[in-house]
Design a protein around this motif. Structure first.
Motif, PDB file in Angstrom:
ATOM      1  N   LYS A   1       0.820  -1.218   0.000  1.00  0.00           N
ATOM      2  CA  LYS A   1       0.000   0.000   0.000  1.00  0.00           C
ATOM      3  C   LYS A   1       0.860   1.277   0.000  1.00  0.00           C
ATOM      4  O   LYS A   1       0.549   2.249  -0.685  1.00  0.00           O
ATOM      5  N   ALA A   2       1.952   1.239   0.786  1.00  0.00           N
ATOM      6  CA  ALA A   2       2.781   2.442   0.891  1.00  0.00           C
ATOM      7  C   ALA A   2       3.381   2.816  -0.469  1.00  0.00           C
ATOM      8  O   ALA A   2       3.361   3.985  -0.868  1.00  0.00           O
TER       9      ALA A   2
ATOM     10  N   TRP B   1       5.512   7.895   2.182  1.00  0.00           N
ATOM     11  CA  TRP B   1       5.190   6.717   2.995  1.00  0.00           C
ATOM     12  C   TRP B   1       6.376   5.742   3.003  1.00  0.00           C
ATOM     13  O   TRP B   1       6.985   5.506   1.956  1.00  0.00           O
ATOM     14  N   SER B   2       6.658   5.159   4.162  1.00  0.00           N
ATOM     15  CA  SER B   2       7.761   4.185   4.264  1.00  0.00           C
ATOM     16  C   SER B   2       7.292   2.842   3.743  1.00  0.00           C
ATOM     17  O   SER B   2       6.314   2.290   4.259  1.00  0.00           O
ATOM     18  N   VAL B   3       7.998   2.317   2.751  1.00  0.00           N
ATOM     19  CA  VAL B   3       7.537   1.074   2.122  1.00  0.00           C
ATOM     20  C   VAL B   3       7.776  -0.158   2.992  1.00  0.00           C
ATOM     21  O   VAL B   3       7.206  -1.217   2.755  1.00  0.00           O
ATOM     22  N   ASP B   4       8.628  -0.011   4.023  1.00  0.00           N
ATOM     23  CA  ASP B   4       8.878  -1.173   4.891  1.00  0.00           C
ATOM     24  C   ASP B   4       8.091  -1.095   6.200  1.00  0.00           C
ATOM     25  O   ASP B   4       8.297  -1.910   7.101  1.00  0.00           O
TER      26      ASP B   4
ATOM     27  N   GLY C   1       2.394  -2.164  14.265  1.00  0.00           N
ATOM     28  CA  GLY C   1       2.688  -0.836  13.718  1.00  0.00           C
ATOM     29  C   GLY C   1       3.063   0.142  14.819  1.00  0.00           C
ATOM     30  O   GLY C   1       4.003   0.938  14.676  1.00  0.00           O
ATOM     31  N   GLY C   2       2.340   0.081  15.926  1.00  0.00           N
ATOM     32  CA  GLY C   2       2.626   0.969  17.070  1.00  0.00           C
ATOM     33  C   GLY C   2       3.999   0.680  17.645  1.00  0.00           C
ATOM     34  O   GLY C   2       4.797   1.600  17.887  1.00  0.00           O
TER      35      GLY C   2
ATOM     36  N   GLU D   1       1.439   1.757   7.366  1.00  0.00           N
ATOM     37  CA  GLU D   1       1.953   2.978   6.745  1.00  0.00           C
ATOM     38  C   GLU D   1       1.296   4.231   7.333  1.00  0.00           C
ATOM     39  O   GLU D   1       1.889   5.309   7.357  1.00  0.00           O
ATOM     40  N   ASP D   2       0.053   4.078   7.868  1.00  0.00           N
ATOM     41  CA  ASP D   2      -0.642   5.253   8.405  1.00  0.00           C
ATOM     42  C   ASP D   2      -0.047   5.732   9.731  1.00  0.00           C
ATOM     43  O   ASP D   2       0.123   6.933   9.943  1.00  0.00           O
ATOM     44  N   ILE D   3       0.288   4.781  10.619  1.00  0.00           N
ATOM     45  CA  ILE D   3       0.905   5.180  11.902  1.00  0.00           C
ATOM     46  C   ILE D   3       2.276   5.792  11.615  1.00  0.00           C
ATOM     47  O   ILE D   3       2.645   6.827  12.171  1.00  0.00           O
TER      48      ILE D   3
END
Lengths: 158, 420
Positions: free
Chosen positions: B123-124, B228-231, B279-280, B235-237
């Motif tokens: 997505k990123a 956006w970071s692809v790794d 993600g957090g 990606e939203d956080i």
């Protein structure tokens, strides 16, 4: 377009539906049970026998509850001060950000492509993009317009 | 040993009890403060907002195997009450007929542009390519299975026009799938609790995460933050923290509503929440050294909140694991007395939960009528929410720490609830 809210209880088994409803009801009973210290004085006022209601380990400790009020007031005061601090900070920070203008004409450099290529791609109506393993654009193939016959076909290497 | 164990148990018990209790009041007070300060006197969303000017906007839809929902999503986007917008759909290596569907719709619509990525890039990366192919400064990003409210774009863009330091605006996701108990609990969670937390965080000055399903961005802010970071697992956080670390502000706009599909199975819910928890943790570890700098002090409250939530999860797990041991240790006899009878502690927690639901439903009832019906099912929320939170955080910490960095996060098709 389908309906905005999707409620299809008929797609679930009857057992599942009734289990969910009855378990929710049981949970509410438990919740009310936890609230007995509050309900007890009300039930006594309503004329119930104190022996039948005396289920609670201890009566409602109003002093303990009174301690919550100053805590809430301190919290609200904290919020108010923090909010004011943030507002003041924005006044100054706003100027900082205005100085930190990000130039979008540097976008092609950012993505490692030429400005001319990017400008062409941004005009495309439909395109296929191939990326390398590193995420760089290896090629873009696209159409400027899809009116009737496919329009001008562009093959642009990245 | 006895002394230290006793201190540990006492601290863990206090943390287990007071963390949810105090946070409930923090969120309630913050939510009410926000409501009184910014929301109460504003028009409700049915009144279209008038902007001083209407900058062109690109609406990005990254999609992977979305053929079941895409036509509806794009049709709804065409009814945006905004004069100048284009839709860029990014087909991220779909293996179903998403690509053909998009090409077909592209011929029918003058607003729609289509980008096909040859392979599934995540997505990123899809968003990065979409942003690159847009010539506009303002972007609105929507998921391929979400329905954007007709007024959402105007409500999002007004924040960018009003303040030059706003880098992103997060919208108000509303759950469509309400067939099962899990669906109903999530309606309550998204309609009220998530909104309440975002409002409270705006009072801190910083927001933990934008909603990936509906959010607006200033492209120059994205470029400043490195897109956006692809790794990143979520990606939203990640982009939320990157933007805020660069000094850009994030706003919450409750009028920018978006109708979303959510999982209605335990497996689907577990996968989604585990990803969020990962993600957090990832953001926490990745940006910790930057956040602790004095100039990022406005992020410290968020950092503290997240750190305490991790401690809380492990405190409860340790209490559960130690409980059998406590039964056999002679010196623990006095500490393990447990009564099923309610006391003022349980009363306070039970009442707090009910008050929190009432406050959040009251604030949110402006945006959706008839939410009160969900109140009946919300009695599950403290149990389900805290339990899932607890387990996902406990699992996410080791999984994220052991994850290989720089590994591209690609799509997996989520559970989208029960069909009509």
């Amino acid at each position: 377009m389908s309906t905005l809210i999707i409620q299809s209880p008929h797609n679930q088994g009857t057992l599942r539906k009734y289990t969910q409803s009855s378990m929710t009801m049981m949970l509410w009973v438990l919740w009310v049970y936890l609230l007995l210290p509050v309900l007890a004085p009300l039930l006594i006022l309503a004329g119930n026998d104190i022996q039948t209601i005396n289920l609670t380990k201890e009566s409602l400790n109003f002093i303990q509850f009174a301690a919550v009020l100053p805590l809430l007031m301190v919290m609200m005061m904290g919020y108010w001060l923090w909010s004011k601090y943030n507002t003041l900070l924005y006044c100054y920070r706003g100027e900082d950000i205005l100085e930190k203008v990000v130039y979008l004409h540097e976008t092609p450099n950012y993505f490692g492509i030429s400005g001319k290529d990017l400008a062409s791609w941004q005009q495309l109506k439909q395109m296929t993009v191939n990326l390398t393993e590193q995420g760089d654009v290896s090629y873009v193939k696209g159409h400027k317009s899809l009116q009737g016959h496919f329009g001008e076909v562009l093959d642009i290497a990245g | 040993m006895e002394h230290w164990l006793s201190i540990y148990l006492s601290s863990a018990l206090n943390l287990a009890y007071y963390y949810p209790l105090i946070m409930a009041y923090v969120w309630m007070v913050g939510g009410m403060y926000y409501y009184n300060k910014w929301e109460r006197d504003q028009p409700v969303r049915r009144d279209a907002i008038t902007l001083p000017y209407y900058p062109p906007v690109s609406i990005l839809i990254p999609c992977h195997n979305e053929s079941a929902n895409l036509r509806e999503t794009i049709s709804v986007l065409h009814s945006q009450d905004y004069p100048d917008f284009e839709i860029i759909a990014i087909n991220d290596g779909s293996t179903d007929n998403t690509g053909e569907l998009l090409d077909e719709m592209c011929k029918e619509s003058s607003h729609l542009r289509v980008v096909h990525l040859k392979e599934n890039q995540g997505k990123a990366m899809a968003l990065n390519v979409g942003a690159m192919m847009s010539a506009n400064e303002f972007l609105v990003c929507v998921d391929g299975d979400a329905l954007l409210d007709p007024y959402a774009t105007s409500w999002i863009i007004q924040h960018f026009i009003r303040s030059s330091h706003v880098g992103a605006v997060t919208g108000n996701p509303r759950v469509r799938t309400r067939s099962t108990l899990l669906g109903k609990i999530q309606v309550g969670e998204f309609s009220s609790i998530v909104g309440l937390i975002k409002r409270a965080q705006r009072i801190y000055g910083r927001i933990f995460s934008i909603s990936g399903v509906v959010s607006g961005f200033r492209k120059s802010a994205l470029q400043d933050a490195g897109y956006w970071s692809v790794d990143a697992i979520t990606e939203d956080i990640d982009i939320s923290w990157k933007l805020q670390l660069k000094g850009w502000g994030i706003r919450f706009e409750p009028n920018a509503m978006c109708w979303i599909l959510m999982p209605e199975t335990f497996k689907g819910l577990w996968q989604q929440r585990l990803r969020w928890a990962q993600g957090g943790v990832e953001v926490f570890t990745r940006y910790f050294s930057q956040i602790i700098r004095l100039r990022h002090r406005r992020l410290w409250l968020l950092l503290a909140e997240y750190f305490i939530s991790i401690l809380w999860a492990y405190a409860i797990i340790s209490l559960i694991l130690l409980w059998p041991l406590m039964q056999f240790l002679p010196y623990m006899e006095n500490r393990t007395t447990f009564s099923l009878l309610p006391d003022s502690a349980s009363l306070l927690l039970a009442m707090t939960c009910l008050i929190q639901f009432a406050v959040s439903f009251y604030i949110d009832s402006r945006y959706e009528k008839g939410l009160g019906k969900i109140y009946y099912w919300m009695v599950w929320y403290p149990l389900v929410y805290w339990l899932i939170n607890l387990i996902t955080i406990a699992v996410a910490v080791p999984v994220t720490l052991l994850r290989t960095r720089k590994k591209r996060a690609i799509w997996t098709s989520p559970d989208r609830g029960i069909s009509p």
